[in-house]
Design a protein around this motif. Sequence first.
Motif, PDB file in Angstrom:
ATOM      1  N   ASN A   8       0.798  -1.219   0.000  1.00 30.85           N
ATOM      2  CA  ASN A   8       0.000   0.000   0.000  1.00 30.85           C
ATOM      3  C   ASN A   8       0.834   1.275   0.000  1.00 30.85           C
ATOM      4  OD1 ASN A   8      -2.386  -1.409  -0.078  1.00 30.85           O
ATOM      5  ND2 ASN A   8      -2.541  -1.549   2.143  1.00 30.85           N
ATOM      6  N   GLU A   9       2.149   1.157   0.015  1.00 32.79           N
ATOM      7  CA  GLU A   9       3.005   2.343  -0.021  1.00 32.79           C
ATOM      8  C   GLU A   9       2.927   2.986  -1.404  1.00 32.79           C
ATOM      9  OE1 GLU A   9       7.098   2.074   1.075  1.00 32.79           O
ATOM     10  OE2 GLU A   9       6.665   0.725   2.732  1.00 32.79           O
ATOM     11  N   PRO A  10       3.086   4.304  -1.427  1.00 30.01           N
ATOM     12  CA  PRO A  10       3.163   4.951  -2.744  1.00 30.01           C
ATOM     13  C   PRO A  10       4.451   4.526  -3.443  1.00 30.01           C
ATOM     14  CG  PRO A  10       3.609   6.529  -0.998  1.00 30.01           C
ATOM     15  CD  PRO A  10       3.216   5.245  -0.340  1.00 30.01           C
ATOM     16  N   PRO A  11       4.500   4.639  -4.762  1.00 31.49           N
ATOM     17  CA  PRO A  11       5.723   4.251  -5.477  1.00 31.49           C
ATOM     18  C   PRO A  11       6.892   5.150  -5.048  1.00 31.49           C
ATOM     19  CG  PRO A  11       4.184   5.343  -6.954  1.00 31.49           C
ATOM     20  CD  PRO A  11       3.477   5.154  -5.651  1.00 31.49           C
ATOM     21  N   PRO A  12       8.116   4.705  -5.267  1.00 30.96           N
ATOM     22  CA  PRO A  12       9.283   5.474  -4.846  1.00 30.96           C
ATOM     23  C   PRO A  12       9.503   6.754  -5.641  1.00 30.96           C
ATOM     24  CG  PRO A  12       9.975   3.468  -5.948  1.00 30.96           C
ATOM     25  CD  PRO A  12       8.483   3.422  -5.834  1.00 30.96           C
ATOM     26  N   ILE A  13       8.776   6.921  -6.729  1.00 35.14           N
ATOM     27  CA  ILE A  13       8.844   8.142  -7.542  1.00 35.14           C
ATOM     28  C   ILE A  13       7.454   8.755  -7.616  1.00 35.14           C
ATOM     29  CG2 ILE A  13       9.200   9.068  -9.873  1.00 35.14           C
ATOM     30  CD1 ILE A  13      11.828   8.329  -8.748  1.00 35.14           C
ATOM     31  N   ASN A  14       7.342  10.039  -7.330  1.00 37.15           N
ATOM     32  CA  ASN A  14       6.090  10.762  -7.488  1.00 37.15           C
ATOM     33  C   ASN A  14       6.051  11.260  -8.937  1.00 37.15           C
ATOM     34  OD1 ASN A  14       4.004  12.605  -7.609  1.00 37.15           O
ATOM     35  ND2 ASN A  14       4.387  13.424  -5.571  1.00 37.15           N
TER      36      ASN A  14
END
Length: 123
Positions: A8-14
């Motif tokens: 559920n974490e956002p990806p490492p790049i916005n």
Amino acid sequence: MEATPQNNEPPPINVARLCDTFGDDPEFMAEMYGLYLSDAGQRLTELDAALGTSDTEKIASVAHTLKGTSGNVGAERMSALAAELEQVDSAQAPQKAQDLATALKAEFEAVRAFLKHYVHSPL
């Protein structure tokens, strides 16, 4: 092709932030990310060397550079880790500095893996 994170974490790049800033040109993104990965990899090698010699000024300098370049390409967690490392007195807290460097390297690998799936050219 949109890569999705494993949990559920956002990806490492916005990516949305980056597209807002630089547009949605796949060739430009591939070039920028390729340069970023090369530079950040070199900076992490410099960081290891600085940690090995307890060069506090170099540790802070490399962390500062990683903070800025990572933020510029939307690698927000990497930028935050680098900012934290920049503030650590590595002479007084060498284990904390080492732990943050380890976390930076792990985040860099997550960024690299994400980008291999997101960008349509080999990085």
